[in-house]
Design an enzyme around this catalytic site. Structure first.
Site, PDB file in Angstrom:
ATOM      1  CD  GLU A  74      -2.960  -0.985   0.511  1.00  0.00           C
ATOM      2  OE1 GLU A  74      -3.479  -0.060   0.183  1.00  0.00           O
ATOM      3  OE2 GLU A  74      -3.840  -1.944   0.239  1.00  0.00           O
TER       4      GLU A  74
ATOM      5  CB  CYS B 269      -1.562   7.733   1.251  1.00  0.00           C
ATOM      6  SG  CYS B 269      -3.084   6.780   1.880  1.00  0.00           S
TER       7      CYS B 269
HETATM    8  P1  NAD Z   1       8.320   4.869   4.767  1.00  0.00           P
HETATM    9  O1  NAD Z   1       8.264   4.047   3.646  1.00  0.00           O
HETATM   10  O2  NAD Z   1       9.574   5.819   5.130  1.00  0.00           O
HETATM   11  O3  NAD Z   1       8.195   3.837   6.114  1.00  0.00           O
HETATM   12  C1  NAD Z   1       7.148   2.947   6.374  1.00  0.00           C
HETATM   13  C2  NAD Z   1       7.742   2.042   7.536  1.00  0.00           C
HETATM   14  O4  NAD Z   1       8.681   1.082   6.593  1.00  0.00           O
HETATM   15  C3  NAD Z   1       8.036   2.351   8.574  1.00  0.00           C
HETATM   16  O5  NAD Z   1       7.666   1.455   9.572  1.00  0.00           O
HETATM   17  C4  NAD Z   1       9.577   2.508   8.485  1.00  0.00           C
HETATM   18  O6  NAD Z   1      10.159   2.163   9.722  1.00  0.00           O
HETATM   19  C5  NAD Z   1       9.778   1.267   7.697  1.00  0.00           C
HETATM   20  N1  NAD Z   1      11.138   1.698   6.742  1.00  0.00           N
HETATM   21  C6  NAD Z   1      11.597   2.764   6.378  1.00  0.00           C
HETATM   22  N2  NAD Z   1      12.689   2.561   5.893  1.00  0.00           N
HETATM   23  C7  NAD Z   1      12.767   1.338   5.591  1.00  0.00           C
HETATM   24  C8  NAD Z   1      14.107   0.304   4.839  1.00  0.00           C
HETATM   25  N3  NAD Z   1      14.899   0.784   4.230  1.00  0.00           N
HETATM   26  N4  NAD Z   1      13.709  -1.024   5.211  1.00  0.00           N
HETATM   27  C9  NAD Z   1      12.701  -1.505   5.733  1.00  0.00           C
HETATM   28  N5  NAD Z   1      11.669  -0.833   6.402  1.00  0.00           N
HETATM   29  C10 NAD Z   1      11.848   0.699   6.048  1.00  0.00           C
HETATM   30  O7  NAD Z   1       6.898   5.878   4.987  1.00  0.00           O
HETATM   31  P2  NAD Z   1       6.442   6.778   5.971  1.00  0.00           P
HETATM   32  O8  NAD Z   1       7.317   8.162   5.665  1.00  0.00           O
HETATM   33  O9  NAD Z   1       6.292   6.036   7.198  1.00  0.00           O
HETATM   34  O10 NAD Z   1       4.957   7.149   5.234  1.00  0.00           O
HETATM   35  C11 NAD Z   1       4.613   7.763   4.157  1.00  0.00           C
HETATM   36  C12 NAD Z   1       4.509   7.209   2.845  1.00  0.00           C
HETATM   37  O11 NAD Z   1       3.417   6.243   3.132  1.00  0.00           O
HETATM   38  C13 NAD Z   1       3.787   8.125   1.758  1.00  0.00           C
HETATM   39  O12 NAD Z   1       4.536   7.783   0.647  1.00  0.00           O
HETATM   40  C14 NAD Z   1       2.387   7.705   1.843  1.00  0.00           C
HETATM   41  O13 NAD Z   1       1.805   8.187   0.540  1.00  0.00           O
HETATM   42  C15 NAD Z   1       2.456   6.105   2.168  1.00  0.00           C
HETATM   43  N6  NAD Z   1       1.231   5.719   2.627  1.00  0.00           N
HETATM   44  C16 NAD Z   1       0.501   4.853   2.008  1.00  0.00           C
HETATM   45  C17 NAD Z   1      -0.761   4.615   2.353  1.00  0.00           C
HETATM   46  C18 NAD Z   1      -1.674   3.664   1.588  1.00  0.00           C
HETATM   47  O14 NAD Z   1      -2.638   3.169   2.180  1.00  0.00           O
HETATM   48  N7  NAD Z   1      -1.354   3.440   0.308  1.00  0.00           N
HETATM   49  C19 NAD Z   1      -1.090   5.009   3.667  1.00  0.00           C
HETATM   50  C20 NAD Z   1      -0.377   5.841   4.380  1.00  0.00           C
HETATM   51  C21 NAD Z   1       0.754   6.424   3.715  1.00  0.00           C
END
Ligand code: NAD
Length: 491
Positions: free
Chosen positions: A229, A263
């Site tokens: 997602e 998002c």
């Molecule tokens: P992110 O991808 O930076 O982090 C998400 C999760 O992944 C966190 O728990 C983080 O600790 C972990 N993570 C970060 N880097 C990692 C890596 N290199 N390896 C493994 N795990 C890692 O996202 P964010 O900043 O927390 O959230 C914002 C993003 O999420 C935006 O792009 C937004 O559009 C998206 N989002 C999507 C939805 C949806 O339902 N489609 C909902 C909410 C947010």
């Protein structure tokens, strides 16, 4: 309400990383549970979901406090955007799970005459849920409800950027479930990386497209299935036939709820040239009514969530600076106070080519407005960009609506609405390619966490015998005739 009454942002200590040996031991301990839970009844699964609901509701006030500490989110928004989606998911499960779990009959196709068949919904087994920071409760517990409904054990890894909320979620999970059923591990990259190396039966990841690629690559090592997602830039079109009052009211809500950290928030608005000035005037009026007449009042508004941290405040502020340097006009907003993680709700127009705000997901309180004359040019631009998570069209012209929906692709879409598709429990919620794969919510969430096993049962009349060797001339002829028969049209 003055700023004195606003809950102060509290520096909560950063979360500690979970110990890898501990996570491995818990993962191992969930195997026996997962095998046992393959046979779990509707009643048992519902019981687990109910316990989660009661524990969550018992901590309502604590959640208000934790959300205020982490990014000063108003209780009304905690209710509407965190509790409501989870409660809706749970309600849906309670009312429908029995039906979802039932095997689905598959009618025999021509060569399968004499057999019966069905689809059996099996739990995938041990699943991993990794969540982002922007809706920490809804995006941890929402998928957990679907995982439990489908009969899985789960390990949850919330974002490290919401320490107060994630500590509260950790205490709820520990109170409601033994670790060999559901466990929550707090931590950042090291914790996430260690979990991703484990051979889970499914990974449900919500986050950015960049990290989605890392998750998918890690899952590939174990051939673990994934639901991704992700995010992206959701375009919004307001044409010359749109109800501008409704569009302004709703787009300002969809954009500035959670201060743009959503998002599916409208990321940029294409407005027809003939209605642009009117649309902007209405948007400004809505912002003044909701958050205050001027910059000082808006900064004091208790209803504007803060940006999650200073790093993200700097990131969003640099998008604004870059856009202005390239000629963008600030129609309203533009004030930045990095120390309090505040950027005013900002509308920009006259965006210059090459501005980063047109390339990167904004994820903050800036809304670029782009005027257009030819809808075909807008559709070309949308199709030249990665497929977005959502697309919104505001119009009363049915032909125009059909054209936009037919010629574009996005995870989901709304006509004369925005963001609300997330809350519709009977719609699949998910992205496409760069914005994700697989779906969440309701039956789609249940299926994401289920293996659809096709089962075929033979009758004593075994037509398959005619395919057995030895391949005599007659038998070869019979097989050939069977193949030819498949050229006949279906009835
Ligand atoms: P992110 O991808 O930076 O982090 C998400 C999760 O992944 C966190 O728990 C983080 O600790 C972990 N993570 C970060 N880097 C990692 C890596 N290199 N390896 C493994 N795990 C890692 O996202 P964010 O900043 O927390 O959230 C914002 C993003 O999420 C935006 O792009 C937004 O559009 C998206 N989002 C999507 C939805 C949806 O339902 N489609 C909902 C909410 C947010």
């Amino acid at each position: 309400m003055s700023s004195q009454n606003i809950h102060p942002l509290v520096a909560v200590p950063p979360v500690a990383e979970a110990a890898p040996e501990k996570m491995a031991a818990v993962f191992d301990s969930q195997l026996a549970t997962a095998l046992r839970w393959r046979e779990s009844s509707t009643r048992e699964r519902i019981e687990r979901v109910r316990r989660l609901r009661e524990a969550m509701l018992a901590r309502r006030q604590q959640f208000y406090d934790a959300f205020a500490q982490d990014y000063r989110k108003a209780p009304a928004e905690v209710e509407a955007s965190e509790f409501l989606p989870v409660m809706e998911e749970i309600r849906h499960v309670l009312g429908r799970l029995k039906r979802w779990m039932k095997p689905v009959k598959a009618w025999p196709t021509n060569t399968m005459l004499g057999t019966s068949a069905w689809i059996q919904y099996q739990p995938r087994g041990r699943v991993l849920i990794i969540a982002p920071w922007n809706y920490p409760l809804s995006l941890c517990f929402g998928p957990l409800v679907s995982a439990l409904a489908a009969g899985n054990t789960a390990i949850i890894k919330p974002s490290e950027m919401m320490p107060a909320v994630s500590a509260l979620m950790a205490s709820i999970i520990a109170e409601v479930f033994p670790e060999n059923e559901v466990a929550l591990f707090e931590g950042s990259l090291p914790t996430s990386t260690a979990l991703l190396a484990m051979p889970f039966d499914h990974i449900f990841f919500t986050g950015s497209p960049a990290v989605g690629k890392i998750v998918m690559a890690a899952a590939a090592k174990n051939l673990t299935s994934v639901t991704l997602e992700l995010g992206g830039k959701s375009p919004t079109i307001v044409d010359d036939s749109a109800n501008l009052t409704l569009a302004a009211e709703t787009i300002m809500w969809g954009k500035f709820i959670n201060n743009g950290q959503t998002c599916v928030a409208p990321d940029l608005v294409y407005v027809h040239k003939s209605v642009k000035a009117d649309f902007i005037a209405k948007c400004k009026a809505v912002l003044q009514t909701r958050y205050g007449a001027g910059p000082a009042q808006q900064k004091d508004s208790p209803d504007l969530t803060r940006i999650v941290n200073r790093r993200h405040t700097q990131r969003v502020a640099s998008l604004l600076t870059d856009a202005v340097a390239r000629g963008a006009v600030v129609q309203t907003g533009g004030e930045v106070d990095e120390a309090s993680c505040y950027i005013a709700p900002t509308l920009l127009d006259n965006i210059g080519p090459g501005s980063a705000i047109l390339e990167e997901e904004i994820f903050g309180p800036l809304l670029p407005i782009i005027e257009y004359e030819q809808i075909d040019r807008v559709l070309e631009e949308i199709n030249a960009a990665p497929k977005p998570l959502a697309l919104y069209i505001w119009s009363t012209n049915q032909k125009q609506i059909d054209k936009v929906l037919l010629r574009t692709s996005s995870g989901g879409a709304c006509v004369n609405h925005c963001v609300a598709q997330f809350a519709h429990g009977n719609l699949p919620f998910g992205g496409v390619n760069n914005s994700g794969m697989g779906n969440a919510h309701g039956i789609y969430g249940f299926r994401a966490f289920s293996h659809e096993r096709g089962v075929l049962r033979s009758s004593p009349l075994m037509l398959i015998k005619m395919f057995f060797p030895p391949y005599t001339a007659n038998r070869t002829m019979l097989i050939r005739k069977t193949v030819d028969m498949l050229r006949l049209p279906m009835l």
